[in-house]
Scaffold this motif. Structure first.
Motif, PDB file in Angstrom:
ATOM      1  N   LEU A  71       0.796  -1.228   0.000  1.00 62.01           N
ATOM      2  CA  LEU A  71       0.000   0.000   0.000  1.00 62.01           C
ATOM      3  C   LEU A  71       0.832   1.283   0.000  1.00 62.01           C
ATOM      4  CD1 LEU A  71      -3.242  -0.623   2.052  1.00 62.01           C
ATOM      5  CD2 LEU A  71      -2.860  -0.634  -0.395  1.00 62.01           C
ATOM      6  N   LEU A  82      -1.971  12.173  -9.026  1.00 61.84           N
ATOM      7  CA  LEU A  82      -2.770  13.335  -8.618  1.00 61.84           C
ATOM      8  C   LEU A  82      -1.972  14.620  -8.855  1.00 61.84           C
ATOM      9  CD1 LEU A  82      -5.440  14.163  -7.408  1.00 61.84           C
ATOM     10  CD2 LEU A  82      -4.467  13.894  -5.148  1.00 61.84           C
ATOM     11  N   PHE A 200      -7.323   2.256  -7.386  1.00 65.60           N
ATOM     12  CA  PHE A 200      -6.721   2.160  -6.040  1.00 65.60           C
ATOM     13  C   PHE A 200      -7.778   1.862  -4.980  1.00 65.60           C
ATOM     14  CE2 PHE A 200      -7.234   6.895  -5.547  1.00 65.60           C
ATOM     15  CZ  PHE A 200      -7.823   6.912  -4.309  1.00 65.60           C
ATOM     16  N   LEU A 205      -7.136  -1.071  -2.248  1.00 69.09           N
ATOM     17  CA  LEU A 205      -7.600  -0.894  -0.870  1.00 69.09           C
ATOM     18  C   LEU A 205      -8.564  -1.994  -0.463  1.00 69.09           C
ATOM     19  CD1 LEU A 205      -7.970   2.973  -0.581  1.00 69.09           C
ATOM     20  CD2 LEU A 205      -6.181   1.505   0.279  1.00 69.09           C
TER      21      LEU A 205
ATOM     22  N   ALA B  34      -6.936  15.458  -2.663  1.00 69.09           N
ATOM     23  CA  ALA B  34      -5.895  14.955  -1.764  1.00 69.09           C
ATOM     24  C   ALA B  34      -6.509  14.446  -0.462  1.00 69.09           C
ATOM     25  CB  ALA B  34      -4.878  16.055  -1.484  1.00 69.09           C
ATOM     26  N   THR B  37      -8.341  11.253  -1.058  1.00 73.51           N
ATOM     27  CA  THR B  37      -7.438  10.122  -1.275  1.00 73.51           C
ATOM     28  C   THR B  37      -6.830   9.671   0.043  1.00 73.51           C
ATOM     29  OG1 THR B  37      -6.879  11.012  -3.437  1.00 73.51           O
ATOM     30  CG2 THR B  37      -5.429   9.328  -2.568  1.00 73.51           C
ATOM     31  N   PRO B  40      -9.251   7.285   2.682  1.00 79.27           N
ATOM     32  CA  PRO B  40      -9.364   5.824   2.533  1.00 79.27           C
ATOM     33  C   PRO B  40      -8.050   5.085   2.778  1.00 79.27           C
ATOM     34  CG  PRO B  40      -9.594   6.906   0.408  1.00 79.27           C
ATOM     35  CD  PRO B  40      -9.669   7.966   1.449  1.00 79.27           C
ATOM     36  N   PHE B  41      -6.902   5.655   2.359  1.00 79.27           N
ATOM     37  CA  PHE B  41      -5.619   4.985   2.625  1.00 79.27           C
ATOM     38  C   PHE B  41      -5.384   4.874   4.128  1.00 79.27           C
ATOM     39  CE2 PHE B  41      -4.476   5.572  -1.813  1.00 79.27           C
ATOM     40  CZ  PHE B  41      -3.697   4.463  -2.049  1.00 79.27           C
ATOM     41  N   VAL B  44      -7.674   2.156   5.679  1.00 78.86           N
ATOM     42  CA  VAL B  44      -7.291   0.768   5.411  1.00 78.86           C
ATOM     43  C   VAL B  44      -5.957   0.435   6.068  1.00 78.86           C
ATOM     44  CG1 VAL B  44      -6.672  -0.858   3.603  1.00 78.86           C
ATOM     45  CG2 VAL B  44      -8.622   0.641   3.283  1.00 78.86           C
ATOM     46  N   MET B  45      -4.991   1.362   5.982  1.00 79.94           N
ATOM     47  CA  MET B  45      -3.649   1.041   6.469  1.00 79.94           C
ATOM     48  C   MET B  45      -3.584   0.989   7.985  1.00 79.94           C
ATOM     49  SD  MET B  45      -1.487   3.226   3.699  1.00 79.94           S
ATOM     50  CE  MET B  45       0.201   2.740   3.946  1.00 79.94           C
ATOM     51  N   THR B  55     -15.470  -0.782   6.094  1.00 80.80           N
ATOM     52  CA  THR B  55     -14.361  -0.107   5.422  1.00 80.80           C
ATOM     53  C   THR B  55     -14.597  -0.056   3.922  1.00 80.80           C
ATOM     54  OG1 THR B  55     -12.994  -1.180   7.085  1.00 80.80           O
ATOM     55  CG2 THR B  55     -11.852   0.000   5.343  1.00 80.80           C
ATOM     56  N   VAL B  59     -14.778   3.261   1.667  1.00 82.90           N
ATOM     57  CA  VAL B  59     -13.790   3.471   0.600  1.00 82.90           C
ATOM     58  C   VAL B  59     -14.495   3.721  -0.729  1.00 82.90           C
ATOM     59  CG1 VAL B  59     -12.059   2.276  -0.785  1.00 82.90           C
ATOM     60  CG2 VAL B  59     -11.892   2.227   1.675  1.00 82.90           C
TER      61      VAL B  59
END
Lengths: 210, 126
Positions: A71, A82, A200, A205, B34, B37, B40-41, B44-45, B55, B59
């Protein structure tokens, strides 16, 4: 057969006239046509997403998404794409201002960010194939490589197009034709970013979720 | 200010379609994208939710919002561009995408379900 053609009706001028001057002609026929191309491209990606949605959990005893997806690399890739979107936006703003040199500089930065994205993606593909998780390993990996690879191919051709336009602008300047081409590429580039949002979110994800 | 812009557009007869793109618009879109984005990262992380389905839903929802943000601020979509034909083509495409995706998932899920090995009589196979 031949008696059907070209019989002028009485009261009409003998020369053909189509009254084109009174028709409403679309101002941006090229841009609308390119938008229609993007929409059909969108359907191609929708089919590939559907394939991945159906096959994405068929691991055939092979590695799962949680095992092979990194990830942090994906996050870096997303950031590259982006950023390249916003730098292309800056190039378009410079184009409106007729700032040729600044526009070329922003385009070069956009191309470099796109190349970084491709480099990371190819490195990931190479790593997967090296550890035996290539496209022939399982249905999951086949659909993964097809979907992500098709997007990567689009980015590749986007970069080719971008370099072509940089050369053209360098030679001919910011003429109306080049502006039109730059606007088409702008739509293409931003569209690729929209597709990447799907990739993504849906592939990476959701792929690592248990 | 806006009156001046409209007059400018009319006077030049729409000689470029992106005449309404501004630095402010791009920056707004970039900041929103931004944020949309990063969330969601981060979710999950760091594993914020216990259930995967929660989740996944968040997402997907954020992805849909981010796609709309990109459409508005980067692709300059609105109901008026190209006399509405852009929007019409987009709506048609979205309908096709929804049918393709939901139809495939629905049909193939039931196919998987009904073709489980336990439901098939092995001896009757050729």
């Amino acid at each position: 057969m031949s008696d059907i053609q070209a019989i002028p009706l009485p009261g009409q001028p003998s020369t053909l006239s189509f009254h084109l001057s009174e028709e409403h002609h679309p101002q941006h026929g090229t841009l609308l046509g390119f938008w229609l191309y993007l929409m059909s491209d969108c359907l191609v990606f929708a089919c590939l997403f559907a394939v991945y949605a159906v096959l994405g959990r068929n691991y055939a005893g092979g590695p799962t998404g949680a095992q092979i997806f990194e990830l942090p690399v994906v996050a870096l890739n997303t950031a590259f794409l982006l950023l390249s979107s916003i730098t292309y936006g800056f190039a378009m703003l410079e184009m409106q201002r007729n700032g040729k040199r600044a526009m070329l500089a922003w385009l070069a930065i956009t191309g470099l960010l796109g190349a970084c994205f491709l480099f990371l993606e190819l490195r990931e593909f190479g790593h997967l194939i090296a550890i035996g998780a290539g496209p022939q390993r399982s249905a999951f990996l086949s659909s993964f490589f097809t979907l992500v690879g098709t997007h990567g191919l689009h980015v590749t051709f986007g970069i080719v197009w971008l370099v072509t336009l940089m050369v053209q602008v360098g030679k001919k300047g910011l003429i109306a034709e080049n502006k039109r081409r730059l606007m088409c590429l702008s739509m293409f580039w931003h569209f690729l970013d929209v597709v990447w949002i799907g990739v993504f979110s849906f592939v990476y994800l959701m792929g690592v979720l248990p | 200010m806006s009156a001046h812009t409209e007059h400018h557009d009319d006077g030049h007869g729409h000689d470029d379609g992106a005449s309404h793109s501004t630095l402010k618009g791009y920056m707004t879109g970039f900041v929103l994208a931004a944020i949309l984005t990063a969330i969601p990262f981060w979710l999950v992380m760091t594993g914020q939710f216990e259930k995967s389905s929660t989740t996944a839903a968040v997402v997907l929802g954020l992805a849909a919002v981010q796609m709309i943000v990109h459409m508005i601020y980067f692709l300059h979509m609105d109901a008026k561009s190209q006399g509405g034909w852009n929007m019409l083509a987009l709506i048609f495409t979205l309908v096709m995408v929804v049918i393709t995706l939901s139809g495939s998932i629905w049909v193939m899920y039931h196919l998987d379900h009904n073709m489980m090995p336990s439901m098939m009589d092995v001896k009757s196979l050729p």
